[in-house]
Write a protein that holds these residues in place. Structure first.
Motif, PDB file in Angstrom:
ATOM      1  N   THR A   1       1.072   3.627   2.394  1.00 45.08           N
ATOM      2  CA  THR A   1       1.476   4.237   3.663  1.00 45.08           C
ATOM      3  C   THR A   1       2.922   3.876   4.000  1.00 45.08           C
ATOM      4  O   THR A   1       3.505   2.954   3.431  1.00 45.08           O
ATOM      5  CB  THR A   1       0.544   3.767   4.802  1.00 45.08           C
TER       6      THR A   1
ATOM      7  N   GLY B   1       0.810  -1.230   0.000  1.00 48.14           N
ATOM      8  CA  GLY B   1       0.000   0.000   0.000  1.00 48.14           C
ATOM      9  C   GLY B   1       0.835   1.269   0.000  1.00 48.14           C
ATOM     10  O   GLY B   1       2.067   1.212  -0.072  1.00 48.14           O
TER      11      GLY B   1
ATOM     12  N   ASP C   1       4.167   0.348   4.666  1.00 49.87           N
ATOM     13  CA  ASP C   1       4.173  -0.647   3.595  1.00 49.87           C
ATOM     14  C   ASP C   1       5.496  -0.560   2.839  1.00 49.87           C
ATOM     15  O   ASP C   1       5.708   0.340   2.033  1.00 49.87           O
ATOM     16  CB  ASP C   1       3.001  -0.403   2.634  1.00 49.87           C
TER      17      ASP C   1
HETATM   18 MG    MG Z   1      -1.181  -1.396   3.621  1.00 52.29          MG
END
Ligand code: MG
Ligand code: ATP
Length: 419
Positions: A74, A72, A77
């Motif tokens: 963020t 992802g 991640d």
């Molecule tokens: Mg994530």
């Protein structure tokens, strides 16, 4: 060729017990079905050092590595950056992903931020795998004949990628034996009882065949697997093994195969027969009605249910005799029979089922301990009643009682319609 895989799930939340690693179970099942041996399942934190160390070690033993999580946008991640570092590659923008992201934001009238744009970046040495239901693509890396797949952590995106991309790619790359499976679904049998019944049969099934016992509350799945090189021969062999197994276990216990459920099997039968069902539930609290109505098209045969928990509602709604409740208690043969007859009469159906019992943990007595459950099935011409004892925790008692009631109904429907 014997192909080994390792599954590596990445995420701090897995290691603090916040989420259960269901991804691994799904992936292991899918890989096993196509004849790959899963050697290990490993969960590790979102830490670059751990990802690299685990990957390097796993690559020594496995032909295929499957990673989930950490793709992802963020800061926690880090899987993508770590893989880029490990494979010594640069990040490039993956245009189709960027277009998807831009479309998503344009629809909502929001500017695409730098962070969102970064989501479309992938290491230049990987092959992107199309994610049909999310934005982050999966990635395939190759290293000395080994495949490393990195997939999003979100279970439904991961599942779509496994089915649509990973499995077809593996099948293209590796020469695997053909493996076929069939699952016979049973209820009312314990694992050990089934194992005794099937002992001799298991000893004489041909090489390349195996049987797995997959138990869950109230249901025991028996999966037969067979491997070889000729699909047609295997199909026929599997069919006859399935028939042998079914007849050894017996009709009362076997309710279906593969993706069937008791409620879907009953639904199909009632629809074909144009017959109908109503339910009166005390201790199962509506769970039977929930199972029955979880089948699309249930409105054709399911007319309604009464979750009749108090004595008063049994008397007022279902017209159970007050004196029977007083003399025998609400957990009794007389009461559960009147409940089933009441549901059938009030909803004007062909069949009525009812449950009354003590699900626990409290409310048991010496005569009626926790787990005592009466079930009745009213058919157009008779009533079948049975007392059960499920000495388990409340939640599982409710599930087992509901499944048992549905199985009694399945048999009663067939018996009535045989005449
Ligand atoms: Mg994530
Ligand atoms: P996103 O783009 O949504 O952030 P991601 O690839 O970064 O996806 P994660 O952030 O690791 O994935 O996980 C997203 C969510 O998916 C988690 O909050 C969790 O609910 C679920 N998830 C992740 N890994 C697993 C797993 N192994 N088993 C079950 N669920 C998981």
């Amino acid at each position: 060729m014997h192909v080994f895989a390792e599954i590596i799930t990445i995420g701090d939340e897995l290691l603090i017990g916040q989420i259960v690693d269901t991804n691994s179970a799904f992936i292991a099942d899918e890989l096993t079905k196509i004849g790959i041996s899963v050697r290990r399942i490993i969960s590790i934190p979102d830490k670059s050092h751990d990802i690299i160390e685990t990957l390097e070690n796993s690559l020594k033993y496995a032909n295929i590595l499957i990673l989930t999580g950490g793709l992802g946008p963020t800061s926690d991640d880090i899987t993508k950056q770590t893989l880029a570092q490990l494979f010594d590659s640069k990040m490039i923008i993956h245009k189709p992903t960027l277009r998807e992201i831009e479309k998503y934001f344009a629809k909502r009238g929001i500017e695409v931020s730098e962070r969102n744009r970064k989501q479309a970046e992938i290491p230049n040495v990987c092959t992107p795998l199309k994610n049909s239901i999310g934005t982050a693509p999966g990635m395939l890396f190759m290293k000395s004949g080994r495949q490393i797949y990195s997939l999003p952590g979100v279970p439904f995106e991961m599942k779509a990628l496994i089915k649509e991309q990973v499995i077809p790619t593996i099948l293209k790359e590796f020469k695997l034996p053909i493996i076929l499976h069939t699952t016979v679904l049973t209820t009312g049998l314990s694992e050990s009882y089934a194992a005794d019944l099937l002992k001799e049969w298991e000893e004489r099934i041909p090489a390349g065949c195996s049987l797995a016992y997959l138990p869950s509350p109230g249901i025991l799945k028996l999966r037969i697997s067979i491997s070889g090189s000729n699909r047609e021969i295997l199909k026929n062999q599997l069919k006859s093994l399935e028939e042998e197994l079914k007849s050894l276990i017996g009709y009362q216990f076997v309710f279906g195969t593969d993706t069937d459920t008791l409620q879907s099997v009953i639904g199909r039968r009632l629809t074909e027969l144009h017959q109908t069902l109503a339910v009166a539930e005390s201790c199962t609290g509506g769970y039977i009605a929930h199972l029955v109505t979880s089948v699309p098209g249930a409105s054709a045969y399911f007319y309604g249910s009464a979750t009749s928990y108090s004595n008063n509602s049994k008397i007022k709604v279902l017209k159970v005799s007050e004196s029977n409740i007083q003399s025998e208690g609400s957990v009794s043969k007389a009461v559960v029979e009147q409940m089933a007859e009441g549901a059938k009469r009030i909803f004007n159906t062909d069949f009525g089922i009812a449950t009354s019992g003590i699900a626990g943990p409290d409310g048991g007595t010496e005569l009626k301990p926790v787990g005592t459950i009466w079930i009745a099935v009213a058919t157009p011409d008779k009533i079948i009643t049975q007392k059960f004892f499920f000495p388990d925790v409340r939640e599982r008692n409710i599930v087992r009682a509901s499944i048992t009631a549905l199985n009694m109904l399945r048999i009663a429907i067939d018996e009535f319609n045989k005449k």
